[in-house]
Design a protein around this motif. Structure first.
Motif, PDB file in Angstrom:
ATOM      1  N   ARG A 387       4.361 -11.872  -1.932  1.00 13.47           N
ATOM      2  CA  ARG A 387       5.181 -11.320  -3.001  1.00 13.47           C
ATOM      3  C   ARG A 387       4.413 -10.475  -4.021  1.00 13.47           C
ATOM      4  NH1 ARG A 387       9.175  -9.756  -3.012  1.00 13.47           N
ATOM      5  NH2 ARG A 387      10.152 -10.506  -4.934  1.00 13.47           N
ATOM      6  N   CYS A 388       3.119 -10.614  -4.121  1.00 12.21           N
ATOM      7  CA  CYS A 388       2.381  -9.926  -5.193  1.00 12.21           C
ATOM      8  C   CYS A 388       1.220  -9.128  -4.615  1.00 12.21           C
ATOM      9  CB  CYS A 388       1.879 -10.932  -6.226  1.00 12.21           C
ATOM     10  SG  CYS A 388       3.188 -11.883  -7.031  1.00 12.21           S
ATOM     11  N   GLN A 389       1.484  -8.404  -3.546  1.00 16.04           N
ATOM     12  CA  GLN A 389       0.438  -7.652  -2.875  1.00 16.04           C
ATOM     13  C   GLN A 389       0.844  -6.188  -2.715  1.00 16.04           C
ATOM     14  OE1 GLN A 389      -1.152  -9.543   0.697  1.00 16.04           O
ATOM     15  NE2 GLN A 389      -0.234 -11.493   0.083  1.00 16.04           N
ATOM     16  N   GLY A 390      -0.149  -5.381  -2.378  1.00 18.46           N
ATOM     17  CA  GLY A 390       0.084  -3.972  -2.125  1.00 18.46           C
ATOM     18  C   GLY A 390      -1.151  -3.375  -1.483  1.00 18.46           C
ATOM     19  N   PRO A 391      -1.211  -2.060  -1.381  1.00 15.63           N
ATOM     20  CA  PRO A 391      -2.395  -1.416  -0.801  1.00 15.63           C
ATOM     21  C   PRO A 391      -3.653  -1.764  -1.582  1.00 15.63           C
ATOM     22  CG  PRO A 391      -0.582   0.135  -1.029  1.00 15.63           C
ATOM     23  CD  PRO A 391      -0.171  -1.097  -1.766  1.00 15.63           C
ATOM     24  N   PRO A 392      -4.816  -1.773  -0.915  1.00 17.56           N
ATOM     25  CA  PRO A 392      -6.068  -2.062  -1.628  1.00 17.56           C
ATOM     26  C   PRO A 392      -6.278  -1.092  -2.782  1.00 17.56           C
ATOM     27  CG  PRO A 392      -6.415  -2.119   0.736  1.00 17.56           C
ATOM     28  CD  PRO A 392      -5.029  -1.585   0.530  1.00 17.56           C
ATOM     29  N   LEU A 393      -6.778  -1.629  -3.897  1.00 14.76           N
ATOM     30  CA  LEU A 393      -7.006  -0.829  -5.093  1.00 14.76           C
ATOM     31  C   LEU A 393      -8.445  -0.341  -5.145  1.00 14.76           C
ATOM     32  CD1 LEU A 393      -5.187  -3.113  -7.687  1.00 14.76           C
ATOM     33  CD2 LEU A 393      -4.282  -1.092  -6.523  1.00 14.76           C
ATOM     34  N   ASP A 394      -8.626   0.848  -5.645  1.00 17.97           N
ATOM     35  CA  ASP A 394      -9.956   1.387  -5.889  1.00 17.97           C
ATOM     36  C   ASP A 394     -10.339   1.058  -7.329  1.00 17.97           C
ATOM     37  OD1 ASP A 394     -12.288   2.764  -6.213  1.00 17.97           O
ATOM     38  OD2 ASP A 394     -11.466   4.755  -5.762  1.00 17.97           O
ATOM     39  N   LEU A 395     -11.263   0.108  -7.502  1.00 24.21           N
ATOM     40  CA  LEU A 395     -11.697  -0.314  -8.840  1.00 24.21           C
ATOM     41  C   LEU A 395     -13.064   0.235  -9.200  1.00 24.21           C
ATOM     42  CD1 LEU A 395     -10.492  -4.039  -9.014  1.00 24.21           C
ATOM     43  CD2 LEU A 395      -9.281  -1.943  -9.632  1.00 24.21           C
ATOM     44  N   THR A 396     -13.444   1.325  -8.580  1.00 26.99           N
ATOM     45  CA  THR A 396     -14.745   1.931  -8.885  1.00 26.99           C
ATOM     46  C   THR A 396     -14.875   2.245 -10.362  1.00 26.99           C
ATOM     47  OG1 THR A 396     -14.789   2.921  -6.684  1.00 26.99           O
ATOM     48  CG2 THR A 396     -16.289   3.835  -8.325  1.00 26.99           C
TER      49      THR A 396
END
Length: 523
Positions: A387-396
């Motif tokens: 329920r609380c997921q999505g595409p990987p985030l870029d946290l650079t």
């Protein structure tokens, strides 16, 4: 003038031997005789009991690896320092001291208005730094909204405030001065509980250009606030409504202009009239829980100084009027990414970089997380499966932040696919948020060993780690409107005449004589 050698002098020197760390035991009747003699590495163990003679930490200097420690008992009755009823003085006053640890003390304000719990005041004339306050309890510092449990009103740095319980204060912790002249620099505040305050749970004041104070850091520094629990109630705030946490800005140019706050792993709970967190300056806010606020959970705006840098990611926000509100554009950039928000208005204001946030109405929260609600101790915001997921985030862009890759529980975020403060789904393996000190975990405090005395964060500048008055400007949501806590710096401090050691035995007196004699001979 050379020291005259007498038979007694020779005997004392023989007994004294090499200068090394010492351990003392003392109680209410005799502890004041020991305190002025403490040297680097020494520990004063206080017995349980009521200490009505106030604690003056004056001209005590430990070192980074040999601090001076004043500690209450590990078990049994606590060492309780009580406020003077006058009041004549602040209960614990710190003057011209460094590398001192106050541990396991109870400080009872007894509802006396004007006597602060721990105070370091008097501006640049009082050089204080590297003070640790840990595992202490502060009670009943609520004689007024301007009554403060822990207060600094001098340019200072390297403080560690950890695992303290502060309940029922006018203002819980107030660091800096209302005119911006007493910067609080490179501090570490972690695993504290601050609850039931009239005004702020915590405020760190804005900063004018840094004063010329010997030792005050000039390289970029970070003040870290992590794993704390900040709770307000519905009690009235007669001197004006206040956020749970208010962070002021840094100097526009010169030393301090590149400083930052890092705020992560905290619980912010309930504010009926103000924001849970308001900030200007340069701030990173990540992996926190924000619950139950009528206005904005996070309010970022120009205040006493401009909003310059604002990074807000992987927070869980529930039951808010607005989740994340920018009242001003961040001049050096923003980053609002990966938050999980249950609010009437999830995000508002001029934001340049915002994406991959998940928002819905508060009523929809049970379809996303395990047990949402507004009763602390009964809630669980851990994600339901899928329920609380999505595409990987870029946290650079935020990779320089401390623990940017750790969630609220201190566990790895893996591939950064989760939204909100938790990186997982199903059954919460961690602590259930409650009105208590958030426990330390092996994962969540993986770097704690490196900063046992805060040096990893308050001395390692390249490692990312009183009260409002007429100098303040009211924010859009009313923070700092009017007078607030303790512009008078609390009370003065008395030093009783004569020898306060009324109960010392021969062994204690001889040990003190040896220490004083060594100081006289060797400097």
């Amino acid at each position: 003038m050379p020291l005259r050698t007498t038979p007694l002098t020779f005997a004392l020197l023989t007994l004294a031997g090499p200068v090394r760390a010492a351990e003392y035991n003392a109680g209410p009747a005799d502890y004041r005789a020991v305190v002025p003699t403490l040297a680097p590495g020494d520990t004063l163990h206080l017995t349980g009991g009521t200490y009505s003679d106030l604690l003056n930490v004056t001209d005590l200097h430990g070192t980074a690896d040999r601090p001076i420690v004043i500690a209450g008992p590990e078990t049994g009755a606590p060492a309780v320092f009580v406020a003077d009823p006058g009041p004549c003085c602040n209960t614990i006053e710190i003057r011209r001291s460094s590398h001192v640890v106050l541990r396991r003390l109870t400080i009872d304000g007894r509802g006396v208005d004007g006597a602060f719990g721990v105070s370091a005041k008097d501006g640049a004339s009082n050089l204080v730094h590297h003070i640790t306050i840990e595992d202490c309890t502060f009670l009943r510092h609520d004689g007024s909204q301007q009554h403060v449990a822990i207060s600094t009103k001098t340019p200072t740095w390297g403080w560690v405030i950890r695992r303290n319980r502060i309940v029922g204060a006018g203002t819980g912790i107030y660091l800096g001065n209302s005119d911006g002249t007493a910067p609080f620099v490179a501090g570490l505040l972690e695993h504290n509980l601050v609850a039931d305050t009239i005004g702020y749970n915590l405020q760190i004041k804005w900063q004018q250009p840094r004063p010329a104070v010997e030792g005050l850091p000039t390289d970029p520094a970070v003040t870290i606030l992590r794993h704390n629990v900040f709770v307000k109630t519905d009690r009235p705030s007669p001197d004006g409504d206040r956020p749970n946490l208010l962070l002021g800005g840094f100097p526009d140019t010169g030393p301090g202009s590149e400083d930052r706050y890092e705020v992560y792993g905290n619980v912010f709970f309930h504010n009926p009239r103000e924001s849970l967190l308001q900030a200007s300056g340069r701030v990173s806010i990540h992996d926190n829980l924000f619950v139950d606020v009528a206005g904005a959970a996070i309010r970022l705006q120009n205040h006493d100084l401009p909003l310059r840098l604002a990074r807000v990611y992987h927070n869980t926000i529930h039951a808010a009027g607005t989740g994340i509100s920018f009242g001003s554009a961040a001049l050096q950039g923003d980053f609002v990414v990966g938050n999980l928000i249950f609010a009437a208005t999830p995000i508002a204001g001029p934001i340049a970089v915002q994406h991959d946030n998940l928002g819905d109405a508060p009523a929809a929260a049970p379809t996303y997380v395990a047990r949402p609600g507004t009763t602390l101790g009964e809630v669980d915001f851990y994600p339901l499966p899928g329920r609380c997921q999505g595409p990987p985030l870029d946290l650079t862009a935020v990779a320089a932040d401390t623990d940017y890759d750790r969630d609220f529980n201190g566990t790895s975020k893996g591939e950064f696919v989760f939204r909100g403060a938790y990186a997982g789904e199903g059954t919460n393996p961690g602590w259930a948020p409650a009105e208590e000190i958030k426990p330390e975990t092996e994962a969540g405090d993986a770097d704690a060993d490196a900063d046992a005395d805060a040096d990893a964060h308050v001395d390692g500048w390249d490692d990312a780690p009183g009260e409002a008055g007429p100098g303040d400007v009211a924010g859009a949501d009313g923070a700092d409107a009017g007078a607030t806590a303790g512009d008078d710096e609390g009370c003065g401090c008395r030093v009783p005449p004569g020898n306060p050691a009324t109960g010392s035995g021969f062994a204690l007196g001889l040990a003190l004589a040896c220490r004083l004699l060594r100081r006289r001979i060797f400097g």
